[in-house]
Design a protein around this motif. Sequence first.
Motif, PDB file in Angstrom:
ATOM      1  N   UNK A 138      28.734  37.981  84.403  1.00 48.57           N
ATOM      2  CA  UNK A 138      28.522  36.566  84.743  1.00 48.57           C
ATOM      3  C   UNK A 138      28.594  36.255  86.232  1.00 48.57           C
ATOM      4  N   UNK A 139      29.097  37.183  87.037  1.00 51.14           N
ATOM      5  CA  UNK A 139      29.192  36.942  88.480  1.00 51.14           C
ATOM      6  C   UNK A 139      28.106  37.672  89.268  1.00 51.14           C
ATOM      7  N   UNK A 207      37.419  44.087  68.609  1.00 54.09           N
ATOM      8  CA  UNK A 207      36.112  43.987  69.253  1.00 54.09           C
ATOM      9  C   UNK A 207      35.434  42.692  68.836  1.00 54.09           C
ATOM     10  N   UNK A 208      34.718  42.087  69.790  1.00 51.50           N
ATOM     11  CA  UNK A 208      33.988  40.866  69.496  1.00 51.50           C
ATOM     12  C   UNK A 208      32.855  40.647  70.478  1.00 51.50           C
ATOM     13  N   UNK A 209      32.110  39.555  70.262  1.00 53.16           N
ATOM     14  CA  UNK A 209      30.872  39.305  71.000  1.00 53.16           C
ATOM     15  C   UNK A 209      30.998  38.145  71.984  1.00 53.16           C
ATOM     16  N   UNK A 210      32.213  37.841  72.404  1.00 54.54           N
ATOM     17  CA  UNK A 210      32.406  36.678  73.271  1.00 54.54           C
ATOM     18  C   UNK A 210      33.578  36.921  74.216  1.00 54.54           C
ATOM     19  N   UNK A 211      34.147  35.853  74.721  1.00 58.51           N
ATOM     20  CA  UNK A 211      35.437  35.809  75.418  1.00 58.51           C
ATOM     21  C   UNK A 211      35.431  36.427  76.811  1.00 58.51           C
ATOM     22  N   UNK A 212      34.997  37.681  76.931  1.00 56.57           N
ATOM     23  CA  UNK A 212      35.098  38.377  78.215  1.00 56.57           C
ATOM     24  C   UNK A 212      34.353  37.646  79.334  1.00 56.57           C
ATOM     25  N   UNK A 213      33.095  37.222  79.127  1.00 58.17           N
ATOM     26  CA  UNK A 213      32.420  36.498  80.227  1.00 58.17           C
ATOM     27  C   UNK A 213      33.156  35.221  80.626  1.00 58.17           C
ATOM     28  N   UNK A 214      33.650  34.480  79.644  1.00 54.47           N
ATOM     29  CA  UNK A 214      34.358  33.230  79.920  1.00 54.47           C
ATOM     30  C   UNK A 214      35.650  33.483  80.696  1.00 54.47           C
ATOM     31  N   UNK A 216      36.276  36.107  82.657  1.00 50.10           N
ATOM     32  CA  UNK A 216      35.923  36.532  84.016  1.00 50.10           C
ATOM     33  C   UNK A 216      35.665  35.317  84.897  1.00 50.10           C
ATOM     34  N   UNK A 217      34.896  34.365  84.395  1.00 55.41           N
ATOM     35  CA  UNK A 217      34.581  33.175  85.184  1.00 55.41           C
ATOM     36  C   UNK A 217      35.825  32.307  85.368  1.00 55.41           C
ATOM     37  N   UNK A 218      36.694  32.261  84.371  1.00 56.31           N
ATOM     38  CA  UNK A 218      37.942  31.506  84.520  1.00 56.31           C
ATOM     39  C   UNK A 218      38.805  32.100  85.627  1.00 56.31           C
ATOM     40  N   UNK A 219      38.916  33.415  85.676  1.00 56.44           N
ATOM     41  CA  UNK A 219      39.690  34.066  86.729  1.00 56.44           C
ATOM     42  C   UNK A 219      39.025  33.831  88.089  1.00 56.44           C
TER      43      UNK A 219
END
Length: 270
Positions: A138-139, A207-214, A216-219
């Motif tokens: 996302x960055x 394991x899942x298909x979400x969360x990580x991008x959000x 990363x952007x939150x951090x």
Amino acid sequence: MLEQIRQATTYIRGLSPLVPEAGIILGSGLGNLAAEITDRTEIPYGDIPHFPPATVEGHSGKLILGRLGGRPIVAMAGRYHYYEGHSMQQVTFPVRVMKALGIRTLLVSNAAGGMNRQFRVGDLMIITDHINLQPEHPLRGRNIDELGPRFPDMSEPYAKSLVAKAKDIAAAKGISLHTGVYVGVQGPTFETRAEYKFMHAIGGDAVGMSTVPEVIVAIHSGLQVFAMSVITDLGIRDEDNVITHEEVLVAAKAAEPHLTYIFSELVRQL
């Protein structure tokens, strides 16, 4: 992007003057926490500038501003996924907007497949770290310094202080919790048996298909993050196990009261 954030934020503030302290993202089948929000204003995603409509079953697709545990919050009842065809910037745009609205803490939930053999369907797992296997970041692209640094530190993506608080809240209520590493993948297919084994071997517990991008952007945005998975299937264990989205939603609904309690108390104690 700065102008898009401004337009979305201006529209939302025109409907609710509330300045939220925390943001909440509710995953598949986990939208009922929204019913606990009082003094609420609901805004369909399709009405907010630059918010695409949600397309996935179990995601109602609305932004809710109100109070949870007596504290002002903004909640996403439903999220965006990369596999829907959105760009990573679209997937994470709501996090940028919630930050602009005033949040300092982001709480994230998701439904996830269990790879740790100690897990059972319906268990809750606090995410303490993640492994990013999604095909886009996302960055990627030109960094906008007003939004965050070019190279954000990811050594503690999930705040240890919030993890400790959540454990105390659960223990006081007699709720059993696991902690573990979440592996983020693209989807929309559920994983093959070999993929489950691979992701467990490299350190993943769920394991899942979400969360990580959000996250990363939150951090990148300077937010504190807490995240929790509901274990809705166990792809690593049963050679005859077949996973369906309907079963994921049923398992998420069964575990939701405990997740709702932990999130509500965590917000109250912020």
